[in-house]
Design a protein around this motif. Structure first.
Motif, PDB file in Angstrom:
ATOM      1  N   ILE A  45       0.880  -1.162   0.000  1.00  0.00           N
ATOM      2  CA  ILE A  45       0.000   0.000   0.000  1.00  0.00           C
ATOM      3  C   ILE A  45       0.921   1.216   0.000  1.00  0.00           C
ATOM      4  N   ARG A  46       0.982   1.927  -1.099  1.00  0.00           N
ATOM      5  CA  ARG A  46       1.956   3.001  -1.245  1.00  0.00           C
ATOM      6  C   ARG A  46       1.378   4.330  -0.757  1.00  0.00           C
ATOM      7  N   TYR A  47       2.259   5.123  -0.180  1.00  0.00           N
ATOM      8  CA  TYR A  47       1.875   6.457   0.286  1.00  0.00           C
ATOM      9  C   TYR A  47       2.447   7.486  -0.666  1.00  0.00           C
ATOM     10  N   ILE A  48       1.568   8.339  -1.214  1.00  0.00           N
ATOM     11  CA  ILE A  48       1.970   9.401  -2.132  1.00  0.00           C
ATOM     12  C   ILE A  48       2.032  10.711  -1.354  1.00  0.00           C
ATOM     13  N   VAL A  49       3.152  11.412  -1.463  1.00  0.00           N
ATOM     14  CA  VAL A  49       3.296  12.693  -0.785  1.00  0.00           C
ATOM     15  C   VAL A  49       2.256  13.659  -1.343  1.00  0.00           C
ATOM     16  N   ASN A  54       3.398  13.591  -7.085  1.00  0.00           N
ATOM     17  CA  ASN A  54       3.206  12.204  -7.492  1.00  0.00           C
ATOM     18  C   ASN A  54       4.292  11.302  -6.915  1.00  0.00           C
ATOM     19  N   ARG A  55       5.037  11.818  -5.938  1.00  0.00           N
ATOM     20  CA  ARG A  55       6.162  11.063  -5.384  1.00  0.00           C
ATOM     21  C   ARG A  55       5.696  10.068  -4.330  1.00  0.00           C
ATOM     22  N   VAL A  68      -3.136  -0.245  -4.580  1.00  0.00           N
ATOM     23  CA  VAL A  68      -3.692   1.054  -4.220  1.00  0.00           C
ATOM     24  C   VAL A  68      -2.577   1.936  -3.662  1.00  0.00           C
ATOM     25  N   ALA A  69      -2.614   3.224  -4.021  1.00  0.00           N
ATOM     26  CA  ALA A  69      -1.721   4.235  -3.465  1.00  0.00           C
ATOM     27  C   ALA A  69      -2.588   5.402  -2.998  1.00  0.00           C
ATOM     28  N   VAL A  70      -2.248   5.991  -1.852  1.00  0.00           N
ATOM     29  CA  VAL A  70      -3.070   7.047  -1.264  1.00  0.00           C
ATOM     30  C   VAL A  70      -2.174   8.191  -0.802  1.00  0.00           C
ATOM     31  N   ASN A  71      -2.771   9.366  -0.622  1.00  0.00           N
ATOM     32  CA  ASN A  71      -2.008  10.511  -0.114  1.00  0.00           C
ATOM     33  C   ASN A  71      -2.505  10.948   1.258  1.00  0.00           C
TER      34      ASN A  71
END
Length: 308
Positions: free
Chosen positions: A191-195, A199-200, A221-224
């Motif tokens: 589960i990726r965290y986007i700054v 888009n980093r 899924v990636a979330v900020n």
């Protein structure tokens, strides 16, 4: 013209959005507030406001003037407040901004006690993971993770955030339990965290016995937002790498399972930050100390060493 009263009336009209609301808050007749603003415009020889029957808007000159005088009025009020009352009784509006997880998991559970101790402090809390312009958005202080490199800001180290790699039991039952960081590359979804505001994606770097591995891997899924990241992990959407104060309670309850405990990531430093050229009011001081105590008492955070 009472110039100071006229300036205060103008600021109150802008902040409230109407002459009527400004008049009510100043306890003046509406026509008095109108005359004060008109006299201020005549004195400055510029038009500050565009008025219609439904709304009041700043002109470009008015916006520039408001930005300066609103800050001056706030500092004036702070000076009078500190002269009139001791530091043990701070009062007034305090604008702060912090990540959603810090707001909901650390601050909110204790906010009733803060209010009992400081009943005259009004807290306006921005809870988001996006970067904040302290001066432009007139925020008194922000709490942010990571290093602070801007020389125009003063940062107090509140502590550090240990990080945990974890996943839900349902996810592990379906995909298996990783034994090595490379297993995350081959067989698992992160589960990726986007700054926020970019888009980093934050990297996941794990270290053990002098070996360091940065896991790229695939993601579903990636979330900020940290709250959304936790919800995704609890929903079985992948492996989460996040600060222990976000996942720790769920690890303790068994809703999330810690993984690869022998592999660690460096704790993330966290600071409370405010502009170097801004007067630090009594209400900011007590809030800073309150947050420092929260980090010192939390079992999921590391308090800083003694202040020098």
């Amino acid at each position: 013209m009472d110039h100071f009263t006229a300036v205060r009336a103008f600021v109150r009209v802008v902040e409230s959005g109407s002459f009527s609301k400004a008049a009510d808050s100043l306890r003046l007749p509406r026509n008095s507030v109108t005359k004060l603003v008109q006299s201020l415009e005549a004195h400055l020889r510029i038009k500050l406001l565009n008025r219609t029957t439904r709304r009041v808007d700043l002109t470009s000159d008015g916006a520039a003037y408001f930005e300066r005088v609103a800050r001056l009025l706030e500092e004036w009020d702070e000076v009078e407040d500190e002269v009139a009352r001791s530091r043990s009784h701070p009062r007034g509006r305090l604008r702060v901004d912090m990540g959603t997880a810090i707001a909901s998991l650390l601050l909110m559970p204790t906010l009733a006690e803060f209010h009992r101790r400081y009943p005259d402090v009004q807290l306006d809390i921005g809870a988001s993971d996006r970067p904040v312009d302290l001066v432009g958005e007139r925020v008194d202080c922000v709490i942010r993770a990571g290093a602070v490199t801007d020389p125009s800001l003063i940062a107090r180290h509140l502590g550090s955030l240990p990080q945990i790699l974890c996943a839900s039991p349902a996810y592990l039952a379906e995909h298996g339990t990783p034994e090595h960081p490379l297993d995350l590359e081959r067989d698992h979804a992160l589960i990726r965290y986007i700054v926020a505001g970019s888009n980093r994606q934050l990297p996941v770097t794990l270290t053990a016995a002098g070996e360091s591995i940065t896991v790229k891997g695939r993601h579903f899924v990636a979330v900020n937002d940290s709250g959304a990241m936790l919800a995704a992990a609890l929903g079985g959407l992948g492996v989460m790498h996040a600060p222990a104060f976000i996942s720790g309670r769920h690890v303790d309850s068994g809703d999330l399972v810690p993984l690869l405990r022998q592999w660690q990531a460096p704790p993330v430093p966290i600071h409370i930050v405010y502009p170097a050229n801004r007067h630090l009011s009594a209400r900011v001081r007590v809030f800073v100390e309150w947050m420092a105590d929260l980090f010192a008492q939390s079992p999921y955070t590391l308090a800083p060493g003694p202040r020098q």
